[in-house]
Structure formats: C-alpha cells, structure tokens
Design a protein around this motif. Structure first.
Motif, PDB file in Angstrom:
ATOM      1  N   GLU A   1     -13.344   5.387 -25.622  1.00 15.38           N
ATOM      2  CA  GLU A   1     -12.938   4.178 -24.909  1.00 15.38           C
ATOM      3  C   GLU A   1     -13.003   3.009 -25.863  1.00 15.38           C
ATOM      4  O   GLU A   1     -14.038   2.717 -26.419  1.00 15.38           O
ATOM      5  CB  GLU A   1     -13.876   3.923 -23.726  1.00 15.38           C
ATOM      6  CG  GLU A   1     -13.855   5.043 -22.698  1.00 15.38           C
ATOM      7  CD  GLU A   1     -14.833   4.732 -21.578  1.00 15.38           C
ATOM      8  OE1 GLU A   1     -14.868   3.567 -21.153  1.00 15.38           O
ATOM      9  OE2 GLU A   1     -15.543   5.639 -21.171  1.00 15.38           O
TER      10      GLU A   1
ATOM     11  N   LYS B   1     -13.284   0.707 -14.225  1.00 15.10           N
ATOM     12  CA  LYS B   1     -13.347   2.172 -14.176  1.00 15.10           C
ATOM     13  C   LYS B   1     -12.607   2.713 -12.955  1.00 15.10           C
ATOM     14  O   LYS B   1     -11.928   3.744 -13.034  1.00 15.10           O
ATOM     15  CB  LYS B   1     -14.809   2.614 -14.159  1.00 15.10           C
ATOM     16  CG  LYS B   1     -15.533   2.423 -15.486  1.00 15.10           C
ATOM     17  CD  LYS B   1     -16.943   2.969 -15.428  1.00 15.10           C
ATOM     18  CE  LYS B   1     -17.620   2.898 -16.795  1.00 15.10           C
ATOM     19  NZ  LYS B   1     -19.012   3.417 -16.755  1.00 15.10           N
TER      20      LYS B   1
ATOM     21  N   SER C   1      -8.871   2.536 -13.575  1.00 14.19           N
ATOM     22  CA  SER C   1      -8.406   3.551 -14.517  1.00 14.19           C
ATOM     23  C   SER C   1      -8.412   4.948 -13.911  1.00 14.19           C
ATOM     24  O   SER C   1      -7.741   5.854 -14.413  1.00 14.19           O
ATOM     25  CB  SER C   1      -9.269   3.523 -15.779  1.00 14.19           C
ATOM     26  OG  SER C   1     -10.610   3.855 -15.473  1.00 14.19           O
ATOM     27  N   SER C   2      -9.183   5.140 -12.844  1.00 10.43           N
ATOM     28  CA  SER C   2      -9.247   6.461 -12.210  1.00 10.43           C
ATOM     29  C   SER C   2      -8.076   6.711 -11.266  1.00 10.43           C
ATOM     30  O   SER C   2      -7.871   7.840 -10.816  1.00 10.43           O
ATOM     31  CB  SER C   2     -10.561   6.610 -11.435  1.00 10.43           C
ATOM     32  OG  SER C   2     -10.585   5.759 -10.286  1.00 10.43           O
TER      33      SER C   2
END
Length: 647
Positions: A19, A310, A313-314
């Motif tokens: 990342e 997060k 992005s999922s």
C-alpha cells in the motif's frame, strides 16, 4: 522509544501488493497510521492524500540489541528436497545503522521563518505539496546517491491484526537511494531504491526475497518521505535528512486533510497559527486536559479517515445500497470530527469565551534597507504639517488610512491629521508600528468598518495608538482586541458599541490617559494568562447589555482567573458601570459554589465571601487603593461565578 524487541507474536507474510504511502507515526504515547490521497467531500471511492511520516523530533530507530526475531513464512516458499527447515537456511539480517536526526532545536520564530517563508511562501493550500516538493528536490541536487533506512508499516509485509503487531512501529530495511529521477515532480515524490549490502533490517529473519519482490512490484521506487538517510554520509546528505524532517513535521503537525478543500488567502498565515498552536501545546500554554482531548480527537479523526478509505477500497464495482449507506455513515462520522477539530483550532483550544485569533496576515518585518518611514494621512499636505519633523525624516503622504497601513513596515509611524476615517486594515495589524493623531484626540476620529468582526486587532510584538478617537459601529467583537504581543493605548477615546478592550491569553496591554465608555460587556476584559497596566484612565457606563439581569453584568474591568491574569491599576476612575467596578470571574468549580438558592459571593455578604474576595485580591496582587471606584451598581470589587469548563 518504541521497539520491536522480544516479540513472540506469530505473523505471516502478505501475498499482495504494497500500500503506497502508508506510514506510521509514533509520538511517545500514541501510534497513528497516516494514509494518503484526496478529497473528503466525496466519500464514495475517493482517495486520501498523504498525511505524514514519522515526526522529525522522534527517533524511532531500533537500538542495538533490540530487534525482533519473529516467526515468518517465506513468500512463495518452495519445498526443500533435503528436508531442511526453511528457517535454518534463511539469511539473517544485520542490525540497522543509526539514521541521521538533527540536533537543532527550533524556536517559534525560526520554525515560522522555515515553514512559512522558505517552504510555503505565497502559495495556496492546494499548491503546498508542490512547494514542499521543490524544497526537497533543491536539496537532492548536491547528493543524488546515498544510503537510507526504508520504513514502512508492518501490514505492508505482514498479515496480522493490529493487536498482534504489538509495539512494532515499522519495518525497516537498509537501501541504496537514487534520486536522479525525481526532480520537478510533486509529492508524493518517489525515489529509486535497491536493497543495500550488507542486508539489514530491524526484523532479523525478514526474508530478503520478500523485500525484493515487494520492491520489484513497484519498480523499485518508494515515497521519499519513507526513507531516512543514515549517519556519517557528509554534510550534503545531512542537509537532505533535515529537509525530509522538516517536510514530515509539516505533514505531522501543520497540514490538515481539509486544507485544500477550503479557500484561504493567507495560507502561510494559517500555517503560522498552527505552529503557534503546536508550541502552545508543547510549553503548556494550553492546559493539559484540553490539549490531550484535542490529541485524542485528532487520532480518532485519522482513524475514521483510514477506516473510510479501507471501506471504499473494498467496494468492487458499483456500491450496493447497504454499502452506500455505510460509506456515508463513515464519512459523516469523519466530517463531524473534522468540524470539531476546526472549531477547536480556531479557538486555539481555549474555552474561555467567544474571541479567538482572526488575523492571518503575515508580518512584513523591517525594510531590507533598515529605513523607517513616516506616513502622513491627509487629503493635502502642506509645509506646516511637517515642520515639527526632523530633517532626515522619510515622509510618504497618503489620502486614506488603508493606503498608509498597507504601505507600513515594522518600525514605521502613521500620522493622521484631523478628520473622520474608516480603515478595515486596523483589524489585522501584524507589524510593529505607531499610529497617532495630529492635534487633539477628538479631532481625529476613526469609525469601525461594519463588515469586520473586529475594529482594531493586533498580533504584532508592539503596536502603539496615540491621540485618537475610536468609534465602534457594527462590529460585534472588542473595539480593540490584542491577540498577541503588546498594545499601547495613549490618550485615546474608545466609544464602544459591542465589547470593550479584550486582551487574549498571552497578550499584554498598556493603557494610559484613555476613556472607555458604552461597552455592552466589560470596558476592559482580561483573558487567562494576559497582562495589563492601566494608569490614569476613565472607564464608565460599561456593561450595559439589553438584558436586565444585573447579576450577569461584568462591570468596568472583568478578569478571568484560570490561569491568573496580571493587572496593575493606578489613578484610574471607574464609575457608573453595571456590575462591579472590577469583576473577578471564577469558574463554578472553585471553592465557593453559587447555586440559585444561595447568594452570590460578593464584596458584601458573609465572612466567607469577604475572605474569599480578600484572598483573590491578594493572589492577583491587585492594588485598588490608588484608584477611584464609585457609583458602580454592585460595588467596587467582587467575585462572580460562571459556568466555565476546561475540557
């Protein structure tokens, strides 16, 4: 110092990609993950901007003998035909060398000169990344090749929960850096790296092949703020290390994720305010409980921002209704914390009243040639006007007061000839100047500009106003607000419509032979930790709010005493004010508690109230005897209790 020593936490190696720009900041008692990318105004699938790296003032390198040796699985490990345990043949990394940490301690003034003048300059918030980039790349020209420790968050290489990581603040690997290809680019700048010899890490059994594979996936480049030059590579590399420290300090303590989403004409001035906030927290000017609560809220905001990123992005493809609702929920939580942080920063974390610093104008300082100019404000200038000036006086004539103030540098004097004037620039005095009227004070009248909250506001080290009449119309805050530094008022008339003279925390006021009248609040209001010296003044007919609740009237002079302000009174005439002549305002949690069914603690009343008042006067070193206090509705001096919290 946080280390990863003696850790028995079983972890495995991540199979996926690294990342970008995920960094760990360890600041004594807190660990914060900082992410990068974009615009919090559009929550669904929006990237987050780079936030920070390790604080320049925090040495998080692992000391000798304090490295982790934790069980690790090799990435893409193949069976060994000889039946040997893979750990038995794994190359063990050597310990990391010491990184370069600057030993220089910066004062507030030095930090302002560095970050505001040299690094940011006149650029806007949205151009700050580019300004920081140019500052760094300018240092790279003299030393494009050097050795450094590449630091990255543990989850980049390890598959483990945060609780399993324990006190492991980062994974560090010794690398050779090549910066020849990053000139002229904006942050996040990336530099080429390769694993250095001998292979070294703060984790003894970190597989070298894993590091090589992760770097290969990213073309052997990493963000430049993730590399920390090691010691003893010469002055040019030391300069690079210090430049990177300054950039990390900017993103750790001065940058806010919402900066480039809002317009600010004086971004460098805003950064100067945040530098002052940082130093106020460090030196204890801001009470510890308030700064601790602010720190926790900032941590929670960053955590919510990371959580939102997060979650975004999922999401694969178009978000489902449930995912959209959850995304907006997380965005709302983050936005609420953002609003609270902005509110606290505007208040400089004070909870002592409605006034807060509003001046973002930068100081000009003195002229480069060191000369001082006298600015004359008059429609026309005659020789009689300047006959009292010295022969070597440099004179510049202006038709309006704003023109004169805009032309001033520190050390200049503004002489205003009789007439009525308006000047919005009085609300942002940043340089050390003297403004004085020519002739009698009632002949030089300055009327407030209704579009501004403040009438006269100063943050300069020393500003003097002489022989003026100030008439407040339409402004809601103090007729004069001293944000910082020292304000001197001599032979002035202050005709208030809102609040009187306000001296904020850490600022000081010297006032002599002045008249203050008509204020809706106190004529003089001293905030905790301020200073004032009042001599020969007349303060009358103040604290006349529209409400008829006389008990809430703050009188002629109001002092808020946590921490105690310093006040010297001599030969003042304080009369005909609603409330006391001098009010000492104490919080509800002081020894004498006022309830609706009990009398106020006042100068009159029972013995305990009288004793408390005497003690307060003694603690404040308040000398009343040389002053004349009369016809104030509640008496000469008294205590007043008011709801007042420090958190």
């Amino acid at each position: 110092m946080a280390t990863c020593a003696d850790s028995d936490v079983p972890v495995s190696v991540v199979e996926g990609s690294m990342e970008e720009n995920v960094n760990v900041t360890n600041e004594d008692d807190c660990e914060t993950l900082h992410l990068s990318g974009g615009n919090s105004k559009t929550p669904p699938n929006s990237p987050i901007r780079p936030c920070s790296n390790v604080s320049a003032s925090t040495d998080v390198t692992t000391p000798k003998g304090a490295r982790s040796k934790v069980p690790l699985a090799r990435k893409l490990l193949t069976p060994n035909p000889d039946g040997e345990d893979p750990d038995d043949i794994m190359e063990e990394a050597e310990m990391l060398p010491q990184i370069h940490i600057s030993k220089k301690t910066y004062s507030f003034e030095e930090r302002v000169a560095l970050h505001c003048d040299k690094m940011i300059g006149p650029c806007s918030a949205e151009d700050a990344d580019e300004a920081i980039s140019y500052y760094i790349t300018d240092k790279l020209v003299d030393a494009p090749f050097w050795t450094a420790v590449w630091k990255t968050a543990p989850e980049v290489l390890l598959v483990t929960s945060n609780s399993d990581i324990g006190d492991l603040p980062f994974i560090g690997v010794l690398v050779e850096v090549n910066c020849t290809g990053c000139e002229g680019k904006s942050l996040p700048l990336r530099v080429s790296v390769s694993v250095a010899e001998p292979y070294s890490s703060n984790i003894a059994n970190l597989p070298r092949e894993l590091v090589e594979d992760i770097l290969s996936e990213h073309d052997h480049t990493v963000p430049i703020l993730d590399v920390y030059p090691v010691e003893d590579q010469g002055p040019d590399v030391d300069n690079i290390a210090e430049a990177l420290e300054h950039a990390r300090f900017f993103y750790d303590f001065l940058w806010r994720d919402w900066d480039d989403e809002e317009e600010c004409d004086e971004y460098a001035g805003l950064i100067e305010k945040r530098i002052q906030l940082h130093y106020d927290i460090q030196d204890g000017t801001i009470p510890g409980p308030i700064s601790e609560r602010y720190r926790r809220t900032l941590e929670e905001y960053r955590s919510k921002r990371l959580e939102l990123t997060k979650f975004q992005s999922s999401i694969r493809g178009d978000a489902s209704p449930g995912e959209a609702v959850e995304c907006w929920k997380k965005y709302y939580e983050m936005s609420m914390l953002c609003g609270l942080l902005k509110f606290w920063e505007d208040l400089r974390l004070r909870s002592h009243g409605p006034f807060y610093p509003r001046i973002y104008k930068r100081r000009k300082g003195q002229r480069l040639n060191g000369k001082k100019v006298t600015h004359i404000v008059a429609q026309m200038m005659t020789t009689d006007m300047i006959k009292s000036f010295a022969e070597d006086t440099l004179i510049q004539q202006h038709e309006t007061l704003p023109e004169a103030l805009d032309a001033c540098y520190s050390g200049d004097t503004v002489v205003i000839f009789p007439g009525d004037y308006r000047a919005a620039a009085l609300a942002s005095l940043a340089d050390d100047i003297t403004i004085k009227g020519s002739g009698e004070r009632q002949e030089v009248v300055i009327i407030s500009h209704p579009s501004h909250d403040n009438f006269v506001a100063s943050k300069a080290a020393r500003v003097t106003l002489q022989n003026l009449t100030l008439v407040q119309r339409g402004t809601c805050d103090g007729i004069v607000v001293v944000e910082s530094g020292c304000m001197t008022l001599e032979n002035c008339v202050l005709r208030c419509e809102g609040t009187g003279v306000c001296v904020l925390t850490g600022a000081s006021l010297i006032m002599s032979n002045c008249e203050v009248t008509g204020a809706q609040g106190a004529g003089i209001e001293l905030y905790p930790g301020s200073c004032a010296e009042l001599n020969g003044n007349e303060i009358h007919h103040c604290s006349n709010p529209s409400t008829k609740d006389i008990k809430s009237a703050l009188g002629g002079i109001n002092m808020k005493v946590l921490p105690q302000p310093q006040l010297k009174l001599s030969n003042n005439h304080i009369h005909d004010n609603q409330g006391y002549g001098v009010t000492i305002l104490v919080p509800d949690n002081s020894p004498c508690i006022v309830t609706p069914d009990e009398p106020e603690c006042t100068a009159a009343g029972d013995k305990s109230a009288t004793d408390q008042l005497s003690k307060a006067i003694k603690n404040l070193s308040l000398e009343i005897s040389t002053n004349k206090l009369e016809s104030n509705s509640m008496g000469e001096v008294g205590l007043m209790h008011k709801m007042w919290t420090n958190a």
